[in-house]
Design an enzyme around this catalytic site. Sequence first.
Site, mmCIF file in Angstrom:
data_model
loop_
_atom_site.group_PDB
_atom_site.id
_atom_site.type_symbol
_atom_site.label_atom_id
_atom_site.label_comp_id
_atom_site.label_asym_id
_atom_site.label_seq_id
_atom_site.Cartn_x
_atom_site.Cartn_y
_atom_site.Cartn_z
ATOM 1 N N PRO A 1 0.855 -1.198 0.000
ATOM 2 C CA PRO A 1 0.000 0.000 0.000
ATOM 3 C C PRO A 1 0.884 1.238 0.000
ATOM 4 O O PRO A 1 1.790 1.359 0.823
ATOM 5 C CB PRO A 1 -0.795 -0.126 1.302
ATOM 6 C CG PRO A 1 0.042 -0.996 2.187
ATOM 7 C CD PRO A 1 0.808 -1.916 1.294
ATOM 8 N N CYS B 1 3.284 3.271 9.435
ATOM 9 C CA CYS B 1 3.514 4.577 8.808
ATOM 10 C C CYS B 1 4.051 5.570 9.852
ATOM 11 O O CYS B 1 3.438 5.766 10.900
ATOM 12 C CB CYS B 1 2.232 5.114 8.199
ATOM 13 S SG CYS B 1 2.448 6.720 7.384
#
Length: 335
Positions: free
Chosen positions: A20, A103
Amino acid sequence: MDTAPASSFPGSDWRLCVAPMLDWTDRHCRYFHRQLSRGARLYTEMVTTGALLFGDQARHLDFDPAEQPLALQLGGSEPADLAACARLALRWGYAEVNLNCGCPSPRVQRGAFGACLMGEAALVRDCVAGMRDAVGDALPVTVKHRIGIDRIEDYGFMRDFVGTVADGGCRLFIVHARNAWLDGLSPKDNREVPPLRPELVYRLKREFPHLGIVLNGGVRDDAAVRDHLAHVDGVMIGREAYQRPWWLASWDRLHLGLEPAQEATPESIEAAMRGYCDRVAEQGVAPFAVVRHMLGLWKGEPGARMWRQAMSEPRHRRLPAAELFQVAAQARLAA
């Protein structure tokens, strides 16, 4: 280094995955990647729970059936919200729901999710348990994380995180083999400065043979894929797959044991994507929204630079797809 003992994790649906990537792996990018590999597992960009619960669900969740197997990656830290979004993933037909615990961007940290969640293993366990309760066995709930945060480089930190989260029902972990530095590094630097330590991911697989372990980070060629697959259940590839997409065309045969339905060529991929551009144009999607993900298609081939320039030329962005592809092909052949 010794090869890991035989994995007792069932299935190999995660053997090769495209990571992703925010602003990159949208539905047009994923449709393009699916033309190149029918077996790779694809992931959406990270979507926050707030965007799904209070925003335009169709804009975030729509996908073409050709993209399957497709996973929805979520950003969030409230178990109830994540459970509601997992139900949406099930309703919309996704093959997996994945929680982002890797992240490191400041914006994501302000939302109290992403890599900072590695410091709250019990909360992540509860988030996973909430999602598992929401979807039962109908949808795998997985977690993507780092090997550590900041200067915590002790393997035990990651081992304890995985062990705790597994208690919530997670059976597959995607591990970016770098630490995430939550302060002092940009997201770009966080992909490059902290050293890669794949041996820690291998060790994780040895200690948790019943869990699926997928390695992410720094994978750039087939030799690296083969080396990692000797130790873990799967490999996830990010920027290299995006910037050198033709590499995906060899994955099915080399790594997934699949024979292509037909021999793909860059020209045949162009033709498929031109047809796709015509279809989505009926929804108001401009061709450049699609072809911006294809700019690496001819990388390394004669005329690639001229083709890429023609495709991305601002004055060409209003052209219908057929004309845009024709102009680009002419530029490549002339070069």
